[in-house]
Motif scaffolding. Structure first.
Motif, PDB file in Angstrom:
ATOM      1  N   PHE A  49       0.829  -1.208   0.000  1.00  0.00           N
ATOM      2  CA  PHE A  49       0.000   0.000   0.000  1.00  0.00           C
ATOM      3  C   PHE A  49       0.861   1.255   0.000  1.00  0.00           C
ATOM      4  CE2 PHE A  49      -1.786   3.368   2.671  1.00  0.00           C
ATOM      5  CZ  PHE A  49      -2.900   3.722   1.912  1.00  0.00           C
ATOM      6  N   VAL A  50       1.875   1.263   0.852  1.00  0.00           N
ATOM      7  CA  VAL A  50       2.767   2.422   0.932  1.00  0.00           C
ATOM      8  C   VAL A  50       3.514   2.607  -0.381  1.00  0.00           C
ATOM      9  CG1 VAL A  50       4.790   3.389   2.089  1.00  0.00           C
ATOM     10  CG2 VAL A  50       3.023   2.259   3.433  1.00  0.00           C
ATOM     11  N   ALA A  51       3.971   1.485  -0.964  1.00  0.00           N
ATOM     12  CA  ALA A  51       4.698   1.556  -2.227  1.00  0.00           C
ATOM     13  C   ALA A  51       3.824   2.133  -3.340  1.00  0.00           C
ATOM     14  CB  ALA A  51       5.206   0.169  -2.618  1.00  0.00           C
ATOM     15  N   SER A  52       2.553   1.731  -3.379  1.00  0.00           N
ATOM     16  CA  SER A  52       1.645   2.244  -4.416  1.00  0.00           C
ATOM     17  C   SER A  52       1.381   3.733  -4.224  1.00  0.00           C
ATOM     18  CB  SER A  52       0.330   1.460  -4.400  1.00  0.00           C
ATOM     19  OG  SER A  52      -0.379   1.682  -3.183  1.00  0.00           O
ATOM     20  N   PHE A  53       1.282   4.160  -2.957  1.00  0.00           N
ATOM     21  CA  PHE A  53       1.077   5.576  -2.665  1.00  0.00           C
ATOM     22  C   PHE A  53       2.281   6.393  -3.129  1.00  0.00           C
ATOM     23  CE2 PHE A  53       2.004   9.115   0.241  1.00  0.00           C
ATOM     24  CZ  PHE A  53       0.896   9.913   0.000  1.00  0.00           C
ATOM     25  N   LEU A  54       3.492   5.896  -2.818  1.00  0.00           N
ATOM     26  CA  LEU A  54       4.696   6.618  -3.224  1.00  0.00           C
ATOM     27  C   LEU A  54       4.839   6.652  -4.734  1.00  0.00           C
ATOM     28  CD1 LEU A  54       7.279   5.309  -0.587  1.00  0.00           C
ATOM     29  CD2 LEU A  54       6.184   7.554  -0.648  1.00  0.00           C
ATOM     30  N   GLU A  55       4.544   5.542  -5.369  1.00  0.00           N
ATOM     31  CA  GLU A  55       4.665   5.485  -6.828  1.00  0.00           C
ATOM     32  C   GLU A  55       3.723   6.466  -7.505  1.00  0.00           C
ATOM     33  OE1 GLU A  55       4.396   2.216 -10.487  1.00  0.00           O
ATOM     34  OE2 GLU A  55       4.003   1.606  -8.414  1.00  0.00           O
ATOM     35  N   ALA A  56       2.501   6.595  -6.944  1.00  0.00           N
ATOM     36  CA  ALA A  56       1.498   7.456  -7.559  1.00  0.00           C
ATOM     37  C   ALA A  56       1.760   8.940  -7.311  1.00  0.00           C
ATOM     38  CB  ALA A  56       0.111   7.081  -7.033  1.00  0.00           C
ATOM     39  N   THR A  57       2.383   9.271  -6.182  1.00  0.00           N
ATOM     40  CA  THR A  57       2.522  10.685  -5.801  1.00  0.00           C
ATOM     41  C   THR A  57       3.958  11.189  -5.772  1.00  0.00           C
ATOM     42  OG1 THR A  57       2.629  10.125  -3.434  1.00  0.00           O
ATOM     43  CG2 THR A  57       0.441  10.504  -4.386  1.00  0.00           C
ATOM     44  N   ASN A  58       4.914  10.301  -6.003  1.00  0.00           N
ATOM     45  CA  ASN A  58       6.318  10.645  -5.795  1.00  0.00           C
ATOM     46  C   ASN A  58       6.745  11.873  -6.590  1.00  0.00           C
ATOM     47  OD1 ASN A  58       8.806   9.968  -4.476  1.00  0.00           O
ATOM     48  ND2 ASN A  58       9.597   9.243  -6.439  1.00  0.00           N
ATOM     49  N   ASP A  59       6.519  11.874  -7.911  1.00  0.00           N
ATOM     50  CA  ASP A  59       6.976  12.981  -8.745  1.00  0.00           C
ATOM     51  C   ASP A  59       6.335  14.295  -8.325  1.00  0.00           C
ATOM     52  OD1 ASP A  59       8.689  11.404 -10.178  1.00  0.00           O
ATOM     53  OD2 ASP A  59       7.275  11.027 -11.821  1.00  0.00           O
ATOM     54  N   ARG A  60       5.048  14.244  -8.034  1.00  0.00           N
ATOM     55  CA  ARG A  60       4.363  15.480  -7.658  1.00  0.00           C
ATOM     56  C   ARG A  60       4.843  15.976  -6.292  1.00  0.00           C
ATOM     57  NH1 ARG A  60      -1.940  15.914  -8.708  1.00  0.00           N
ATOM     58  NH2 ARG A  60      -1.327  18.001  -7.981  1.00  0.00           N
ATOM     59  N   ALA A  61       5.091  15.065  -5.371  1.00  0.00           N
ATOM     60  CA  ALA A  61       5.579  15.464  -4.045  1.00  0.00           C
ATOM     61  C   ALA A  61       6.923  16.179  -4.174  1.00  0.00           C
ATOM     62  CB  ALA A  61       5.705  14.244  -3.143  1.00  0.00           C
ATOM     63  N   TYR A  62       7.769  15.670  -5.045  1.00  0.00           N
ATOM     64  CA  TYR A  62       9.059  16.319  -5.256  1.00  0.00           C
ATOM     65  C   TYR A  62       8.897  17.668  -5.940  1.00  0.00           C
ATOM     66  CZ  TYR A  62      12.189  12.611  -3.683  1.00  0.00           C
ATOM     67  OH  TYR A  62      12.894  11.724  -2.909  1.00  0.00           O
TER      68      TYR A  62
END
Length: 533
Positions: A279-292
């Protein structure tokens, strides 16, 4: 004539007494000591309103959290994480980080200041009279108690700024201290990020004004955590998270037992653990670029000071990841000057200082995992900075492992070839350090955890107050490797009988964990009733 002789005798006696007093005073007097603080040892504040802006207040954090609950819930139900990013990322940035961000040239967007302390610490009750007996303020208190508050100074600075500019401030600070105390030289005690500043000072101004540098768990070689973050290698791991909780609360038996039980739950329900990690991995994958792009790159990556934490192995990739469309040329030039001439040449700067008369001592810590947001968290650390970095080159086993029975020292270049510089717990090889004979390791001491009135602080005071150059073999009470008890404040030498594996699932069986939990629960209830009487 006799009267004249008597007068001369009195004068000579007076001169002799004065001379002896002066010699005694000179022997006890220590040259000025300057503590160079680390990141956020004092909060940043708004230069116009005086309001604290970083670390963010509880009110600011709770405000952002409150506004994020509903979007987070909707995203959980729908699986659409972009909805959460749309609704929350801008609020997170504006609510917590915009106020401390810098522009494209690395200059602050707002009039934000760091507290400064130009006089000796006995003029600042916020340093000497606070309840904090650890971190940089605790170190300043310990130094003041030993060498006098009028002889100890505290250099604080805005950690966001270019460390080469901060070095200019340290130069002016040292000049003022020398003039005020009528001293030719000073002793520097850089802590954490203070190592970045101290080495920037050596690069720009040399060591002529510094007789001694005692590095306290410094980040001069960077922090792998920052390198991983700046190269977008975030990874949340349940086991590492639980081990972080366990090791961070070392000595707190009740907390450790509770975490052990949580680990047991993870062990007997591997599917649940796998689901959480997924679950955490999917959240990071989906939002990672935008968070950065919407938070990290425009806040922390905009600060020259934060780039001083990026180790060389990550540096070029980090610039490409943080600035995919390029960055201001002058900003990059400033980052490169520090990275190439200070971080990458730290060893040369320090060796040159030592060879030209400045005593150099290094303290490091191990026995903890790092932050559980990257696989590098399994490296030996003091909870924040990796041991290999703060020791300037120690060879370290991963947390929960050892170097192995057949391990051979990386190097032996000491005058005494019998010195192997291996810790008896099999975890650290100090022979690969920059200064094997002047690097001390304290197991289980947290980041800059030289608590006042403990044997750990006594080690630091011994190094600061030493006259002739000392080494790890100079004093039996301060060997190269020791273990710190956070409860009693005592240091003890490693004996060779230490447990060499300390991963959480090896601590005890499920039944013993359960027994320990109820035993400590009973003890806690007893203590609560005893206090209420």
């Amino acid at each position: 004539m006799k009267t004249l002789k008597k007068i001369l005798a009195v004068i000579l006696c007076a001169v002799l007494v004065f001379s002896l007093s002066a010699v005694s005073f000179a022997a006890e007097k220590t040259e000025p000591v300057i503590v160079v603080s680390g990141l956020a040892s004092f909060p940043l504040y708004d230069g116009e309103t005086g309001e604290q802006v970083f670390a963010p207040s509880a009110k600011a954090i709770m405000g952002v959290v409150g506004e994020s609950i509903l979007p987070l819930t909707k995203s959980l139900l729908s699986g659409d994480w972009n909805y959460f990013a749309d609704k929350c990322f801008k609020k997170i940035y504006n609510g917590l980080f915009e106020i401390i961000s810098c522009d494209e040239k690395g200059n602050p967007l707002h009039s934000i200041k760091a507290p400064t302390f130009p006089l000796s610490v006995d003029n600042y009750p916020e340093i000497l009279e606070n309840e904090n007996d650890e971190d940089e303020q605790g170190i300043a208190k310990a130094l003041a108690a030993r060498f006098g508050g009028d002889n100890v100074y505290y250099f604080n600075y805005d950690w966001r700024l270019d460390p080469l500019e901060t070095a200019d401030g340290l130069k002016a600070f040292i000049d003022n201290v020398k003039q005020e105390k009528n001293s030719k030289k000073v002793t520097l005690v850089p802590c954490s990020m203070g190592g970045v500043v101290a080495n920037s000072y050596l690069y720009k101004y040399g060591n002529a004004d510094v007789s001694k540098i005692v590095y306290c768990l410094v980040a001069s070689k960077g922090i792998d955590l920052v390198g991983e973050l700046f190269t977008k290698q975030l990874e949340i791991n349940t086991d590492l998270l639980l081990e972080r909780l366990f090791s961070f609360e070392r000595g707190e038996i009740f907390t450790q037992t509770l975490v052990s039980l949580l680990q047991t739950g993870v062990e007997i329900t591997p599917a649940l653990s796998k689901a959480i990690d997924g679950f955490v991995a999917s959240f990071l994958e989906a939002t990672n670029d935008r968070a950065y792009n919407e938070i990290l790159s425009v806040s922390f990556a905009s600060m020259p000071g934060m780039w001083s934490f990026c180790p060389d192995e990550y540096y070029e990739r980090a610039k490409a990841e943080m600035f995919p469309n390029g960055a201001d040329e002058d900003f990059i030039r400033r980052l490169d000057e520090y990275h190439n001439n200070v971080q990458n040449k730290a060893g040369t700067l320090m060796k040159n200082a030592k060879e030209s008369g400045t005593a150099v001592y290094i303290t490091a810590s191990y026995g903890y995992v790092g932050f559980p947001v990257t696989e590098k968290g399994w490296e030996q650390s003091d909870c924040l900075i990796e041991t290999k970095n703060e020791s300037f080159g120690a060879t370290c086993a991963l947390y929960g492992e050892n170097l192995g029975e057949n391990y051979k020292p990386a190097a032996t270049v000491c005058k005494d070839e019998t010195h192997t510089h291996l810790s008896t717990d099999g975890i650290i090889d100090a022979s690969s350090c920059l200064f094997q004979e002047q690097t001390w390791f304290i197991k289980y001491m947290k980041h800059v955890g030289f608590k006042n009135n403990t044997q750990a602080s006594e080690l630091l005071l011994w190094l600061v107050g030493s006259g002739e150059e000392v080494s790890v073999n100079s004093e039996n009470g301060y060997p190269q490797f020791s273990e710190f008890n956070n409860t009693t404040g005592k240091l003890s030498s490693l004996t060779g009988s230490e447990i060499k594996h300390s991963i959480l699932d090896e601590h005890s069986s499920f039944l013993s964990r359960l027994f320990e939990f109820f035993k400590n629960l009973y003890s806690t209830i007893q203590n609560l009733f005893a206090k209420s009487k």
